[in-house]
Design a protein around this motif. Structure first.
Motif, short mmCIF file in Angstrom:
data_model
loop_
_atom_site.label_atom_id
_atom_site.label_comp_id
_atom_site.label_asym_id
_atom_site.label_seq_id
_atom_site.Cartn_x
_atom_site.Cartn_y
_atom_site.Cartn_z
N SER A 124 0.81 -1.22 0.00
CA SER A 124 0.00 0.00 0.00
C SER A 124 0.84 1.27 0.00
O SER A 124 0.38 2.32 -0.43
N ASP A 125 2.08 1.17 0.49
CA ASP A 125 2.90 2.38 0.64
C ASP A 125 4.07 2.46 -0.33
O ASP A 125 4.84 3.41 -0.29
N ALA A 126 4.24 1.48 -1.20
CA ALA A 126 5.37 1.48 -2.12
C ALA A 126 5.10 2.37 -3.32
O ALA A 126 3.95 2.51 -3.77
N ALA A 127 6.16 2.95 -3.87
CA ALA A 127 6.05 3.66 -5.14
C ALA A 127 6.02 2.63 -6.26
O ALA A 127 6.79 1.67 -6.26
N PHE A 128 5.13 2.82 -7.23
CA PHE A 128 4.97 1.89 -8.34
C PHE A 128 5.52 2.55 -9.60
O PHE A 128 4.99 3.57 -10.06
N VAL A 129 6.58 1.98 -10.17
CA VAL A 129 7.22 2.51 -11.37
C VAL A 129 6.89 1.61 -12.54
O VAL A 129 7.03 0.38 -12.44
N SER A 130 6.47 2.18 -13.65
CA SER A 130 6.17 1.39 -14.84
C SER A 130 6.58 2.16 -16.08
O SER A 130 6.71 3.39 -16.06
N VAL A 131 6.80 1.42 -17.18
CA VAL A 131 7.18 2.03 -18.44
C VAL A 131 5.95 2.48 -19.20
O VAL A 131 5.90 3.55 -19.79
N SER A 132 4.90 1.66 -19.18
CA SER A 132 3.67 1.97 -19.91
C SER A 132 2.49 1.92 -18.97
O SER A 132 2.48 1.18 -17.98
N ALA A 133 1.50 2.73 -19.27
CA ALA A 133 0.22 2.74 -18.58
C ALA A 133 0.34 2.86 -17.07
O ALA A 133 -0.11 1.98 -16.34
N PRO A 134 0.95 3.95 -16.54
CA PRO A 134 0.96 4.12 -15.08
C PRO A 134 -0.47 4.20 -14.56
O PRO A 134 -1.25 5.04 -15.02
N PRO A 135 -0.86 3.34 -13.64
CA PRO A 135 -2.26 3.31 -13.21
C PRO A 135 -2.63 4.50 -12.34
O PRO A 135 -1.81 5.02 -11.59
N ALA A 136 -3.88 4.93 -12.46
CA ALA A 136 -4.38 6.02 -11.63
C ALA A 136 -4.73 5.51 -10.24
O ALA A 136 -4.94 4.31 -10.04
N GLY A 137 -4.79 6.40 -9.28
CA GLY A 137 -5.19 6.02 -7.93
C GLY A 137 -4.11 5.35 -7.14
O GLY A 137 -4.36 4.78 -6.08
N MET A 138 -2.87 5.39 -7.62
CA MET A 138 -1.73 4.80 -6.92
C MET A 138 -0.59 5.82 -6.90
O MET A 138 -0.61 6.81 -7.63
N ARG A 139 0.38 5.54 -6.06
CA ARG A 139 1.59 6.37 -6.04
C ARG A 139 2.47 5.90 -7.19
O ARG A 139 3.43 5.16 -7.02
N SER A 140 2.11 6.33 -8.41
CA SER A 140 2.72 5.81 -9.62
C SER A 140 3.72 6.80 -10.21
O SER A 140 3.53 8.02 -10.12
N PHE A 141 4.74 6.25 -10.86
CA PHE A 141 5.77 7.06 -11.48
C PHE A 141 6.13 6.47 -12.82
O PHE A 141 6.26 5.25 -12.97
N ASP A 142 6.31 7.33 -13.80
CA ASP A 142 6.75 6.91 -15.12
C ASP A 142 8.25 6.62 -15.07
O ASP A 142 9.03 7.41 -14.52
N TYR A 143 8.65 5.50 -15.66
CA TYR A 143 10.06 5.12 -15.69
C TYR A 143 10.93 6.22 -16.29
O TYR A 143 12.08 6.43 -15.87
N ALA A 144 10.39 6.96 -17.24
CA ALA A 144 11.15 8.03 -17.89
C ALA A 144 11.59 9.09 -16.89
O ALA A 144 12.63 9.74 -17.06
N ARG A 145 10.81 9.27 -15.81
CA ARG A 145 11.17 10.27 -14.80
C ARG A 145 12.45 9.85 -14.07
O ARG A 145 13.24 10.70 -13.66
#
Length: 525
Positions: A124-145
């Motif tokens: 619940s508290d981790a940052a979620f990093v993805s290359v495509s389709a960062p999901p909404a409603g989460m602490r999400s970050f684009d890999y490009a950042r």
């Protein structure tokens, strides 16, 4: 190792991948080194640290490698997880147990949409990093950042041999969820041992075409590590684990100098080589060595590879030894042997029946299990040797330096040719509970493609019609295969016509049971 390769061969291609749309990407050593400095600082900014690891859910790929190497640069442990776990309901349960052990600060998955539900369920508290389709409603970050972050200055964070590099989990889904601690020193010692065992690695940079999963020590430490240690080029097929046909196609296009696979993969590949003269000549043209590990190799596969001139060698080890502790060399007198220990590795052979309990000590040995002092204490003997659980025999008792051959497991488990574990004692008990007309059954399949049963009928079943007994065995096999508690589905069986089941497991019986074209008496589901 990455910085050394970037200095020696800055423009040499390090990683090449072809995605599901057959588009090619590649990255050189100098670029990889620069990007991992940015990723290292970005992971630290997201809260990852020595005690809050990075969890990687995706399969092999350039992004996966850069995340892992960036974390290594920042002294952040990486937990590479079987990519399939986050895609099924059953897998998510195990993934949740793994996350409870790892307690990640950052979770990476290339496809954000595919893994979003799993990540929501496990942390619940981790940052979620993805290359495509960062999901909404989460602490999400684009890999490009992460790639745009200011780089980590050299020397800001100390990394030495005792720094934890990875937290790795076993491949048997029924094992207790526990993370093996793998340090930077362990991986470095293992790779140095391979360099001394295989001196050809120093003569030219290796070219490798491989799809072994980086969640395992064979793919993630040995294969990726050899490419890194010797500034070689690793070609990756992103979908190799899901599509053997795609992996074979990539192999056919690119000629390697070094090749790795599990026995099941080699069994499929050698058939293609034997059927296509041009492919065989092209693939063998630059090949220095073909290596197998992960399970015993069937003699038929070994003989077929050797017959067409494949320089074959084997590795033996485990996650706790960073992937390899012993190695054979091409042209060894027995190709399916374990081989002598790598430089710096000590083996203790403790008598166990007609074989020896193999125990290991050395600089590439784990310090134990993450946050599990109880399991750590039980894993080592009083002299500090790791209890591997494997049984071995010397090839030649008068010349033990020639190495060892594998003889099984102390707990009765074995591996199929694809590396999947089979818990033979549990499978035996389950079958006997389902078939009352059987007095005993012996489970076979070590190194084979399928699990087989050698069935001994009960004394009072001797008068039964053979077809009726056969039908009962088939029905019992199907019930066992459908049971959630069993660790392997029996797909073949042979009803023995001799008493004393313990004496009836002859090589001839096993050969009949697992023959590629079984005779009419062998039951095949």
């Amino acid at each position: 190792m990455l910085d050394d390769a970037a200095q020696r061969a800055p423009d040499r291609v390090f990683l090449v991948e072809r995605d599901a749309r057959r588009r090619w990407r590649q990255i050189g050593f100098a670029t990889a080194a620069k990007r991992t400095r940015r990723i290292a600082a970005a992971l630290r900014a997201l809260g990852a640290s020595e005690t809050r690891p990075l969890m990687i859910l995706s399969g092999n790929g350039i992004d996966h490698a850069l995340l892992a190497l960036g974390a290594a640069r920042a002294a952040i442990p990486v937990a590479p997880i079987d990519a399939s776990l986050g895609l099924t309901a059953h897998g998510v349960e195990r993934l949740r147990a793994i996350a409870d052990v790892v307690r990640p600060a950052v979770v990476f998955a290339r496809d954000g949409a595919a893994y979003a539900s799993a990540v929501r369920a496990i942390v619940s508290d981790a940052a979620f990093v993805s290359v495509s389709a960062p999901p909404a409603g989460m602490r999400s970050f684009d890999y490009a950042r992460l790639l745009a972050h200011a780089p980590l200055p050299d020397g800001e964070i100390a990394v030495d041999g005792d720094t934890v590099a990875k937290l790795m989990f076993g491949s048997d889904p029924q094992d207790e969820v526990a993370a093996v601690v793998v340090t930077h020193g362990m991986i470095a010692a293992m790779l140095q041992g391979l360099t001394q065992a295989w001196p050809f690695l120093g003569r030219r940079p290796p070219v490798i075409v491989d799809g072994l999963p980086w969640s395992g020590a064979f793919g993630g430490n040995v294969v990726l590590g050899v490419a890194l240690r010797h500034a070689g080029t690793l070609h990756i097929d992103v979908d190799a684990a899901q599509s053997p046909a795609r992996a074979a196609q990539l192999r056919a296009e690119l000629g390697p100098t070094l090749a790795f696979d599990v026995p099941f993969g080699w069994a499929l590949w050698v058939e293609q080589l034997r059927a296509d003269d041009a492919l065989r000549l092209r693939w063998l043209a630059q090949l220095d060595l073909a290596c197998w590990s992960g399970a015993p190799m069937a003699p038929s596969t070994r003989d077929a590879l050797c017959a067409i001139g494949v320089p074959l060698a084997a590795l033996w080890g485990s996650t706790a030894t960073a992937g390899a502790a012993c190695a054979t060399t091409a042209g060894a007198p027995k190709f399916d042997a374990i081989g002598p220990p790598l430089a710096g590795v000590e083996l203790a052979l403790v008598p166990a029946g007609d074989a020896y309990d193999a125990r290991v000590r050395g600089p590439q040995l784990t310090t134990g299990y993450y946050w599990r002092p109880d399991l750590t204490a039980n894993a080592f003997d009083e002299e500090g040797f790791l209890r591997t659980g494997d049984l071995v025999r010397p090839i030649d008792a008068r010349a033990p330096q020639r190495g060892l051959e594998y003889a099984g497991r102390i707990d009765g488990r074995f591996k199929l040719s694809n590396g999947a574990w089979v818990r033979a004692p549990e499978l035996r008990a389950a079958f006997l509970a389902e078939c009352s007309d059987v007095s005993d059954v012996l489970v076979s399949g070590q190194g084979a493609d399928e699990v087989g049963l050698l069935v001994q009928p009960a004394a009072d079943a001797a008068s039964l019609d053979h077809d009726l007994l056969r039908a009962q065995v088939v029905a019992a096999m199907r019930r066992v295969a459908s049971g959630a508690a069993t660790a392997g589905a029996p797909l073949r069986a042979l009803i023995l016509d001799r008493p004393a089941a313990r004496q009836s497991r002859t090589p001839a019986d096993v050969a009949r049971l697992h023959a590629s074209e079984p005779d009419a008496d062998v039951i095949v589901l």
